[in-house]
Design an enzyme around this catalytic site. Structure first.
Site, PDB file in Angstrom:
ATOM      1  N   VAL A 195      16.155  -0.180 -16.187  1.00 57.54           N
ATOM      2  CA  VAL A 195      16.205   1.231 -16.559  1.00 57.54           C
ATOM      3  C   VAL A 195      15.507   2.068 -15.493  1.00 57.54           C
ATOM      4  O   VAL A 195      14.329   1.872 -15.198  1.00 57.54           O
ATOM      5  CB  VAL A 195      15.559   1.477 -17.930  1.00 57.54           C
ATOM      6  CG1 VAL A 195      15.630   2.952 -18.292  1.00 57.54           C
ATOM      7  CG2 VAL A 195      16.242   0.625 -18.995  1.00 57.54           C
ATOM      8  N   LYS A 196      16.256   2.994 -14.933  1.00 58.75           N
ATOM      9  CA  LYS A 196      15.759   3.844 -13.848  1.00 58.75           C
ATOM     10  C   LYS A 196      15.176   5.126 -14.447  1.00 58.75           C
ATOM     11  O   LYS A 196      15.873   5.874 -15.132  1.00 58.75           O
ATOM     12  CB  LYS A 196      16.917   4.168 -12.902  1.00 58.75           C
ATOM     13  CG  LYS A 196      16.542   4.565 -11.503  1.00 58.75           C
ATOM     14  CD  LYS A 196      17.815   4.653 -10.659  1.00 58.75           C
ATOM     15  CE  LYS A 196      17.529   5.040  -9.241  1.00 58.75           C
ATOM     16  NZ  LYS A 196      18.789   5.179  -8.472  1.00 58.75           N
TER      17      LYS A 196
END
Length: 217
Positions: free
Chosen positions: A86-87
């Site tokens: 997850v960025k």
């Protein structure tokens, strides 16, 4: 050093994978839009298609800038595939979200990092990766490569396990210099990676080998 490709283009991802050097993929909303992909369902489907090609990590970016929104989106993204990282943006709620994700065994990539202080906060919160944008620093006459070195020094001082993912790579020399400094990962357009193949002496040497072979026929 791991090689990630920074794109949402499936043809480019396949080409890098077939070359045998691809370790992962990073994407963002701009890269998705470049491929004409919009709408939540289409974007999620595209992430799944990328995961079907790539053996390593795939960074998928949240759009929300508030804590609750990032947590909600991050859970949806991480549930898509075990390869998803997850960025999360380097903002106050982003750091809080990284800590939450770390406590819940969800891997993260802290993006839009431009200082050692930001990288330090990301590591303390438990980010899996931190993404310093070296090309954008170069654009404003700062030394992007020096930031990689400074982050590496700080992380070494305290044995942080967060990996340095050099982003905003603009050319082949960026890749080479990141390798010299000791970045854990680079993420780059395919063109810059393919540039590592090129050398005039390789071309001229191959041309001579083939010429000599054909003379002997």
């Amino acid at each position: 050093m791991k090689f990630f490709i920074d794109t949402a283009n499936l043809n480019e991802i396949n080409e890098a994978h077939d070359l045998g050097i691809l370790d992962g993929v990073t994407t963002n909303p701009s890269l998705m839009a470049k491929e004409g992909i919009s709408g939540d369902s289409n974007i999620l489907k595209h992430y799944s298609e990328i995961c079907n090609i790539v053996d390593g990590d795939v960074s998928a970016e949240v759009i929300s800038t508030d804590f609750d929104g990032m947590i909600r989106e991050g859970k949806i993204l991480s549930d898509l595939n075990s390869k998803i990282v997850v960025k999360v943006p380097m903002i106050k709620d982003g750091v809080k979200a990284i800590k939450y994700f770390s406590n819940h065994n969800i891997r993260t990539n802290c993006t839009l990092v431009f200082s050692v202080g930001q990288a330090l906060l990301a590591a303390k919160a438990g980010a899996t990766y931190v993404s310093p944008f070296i090309g954008r620093l170069d654009d404003i006459s700062n030394d992007g490569l020096n930031l990689i070195k400074e982050i590496k020094d700080v992380y070494s001082n305290y044995n942080y396990q967060t990996e340095i993912l050099a982003a905003s790579i603009r050319n082949t020399m960026h890749i080479i210099n990141c390798a010299k400094i000791g970045a854990d990962v680079i993420t780059s357009p395919l063109e810059s990676i393919l540039g590592l193949l090129s050398h005039p002496l390789t071309d001229s040497g191959l041309e001579k080998f083939l010429s000599d072979y054909n003379k002997g026929k």
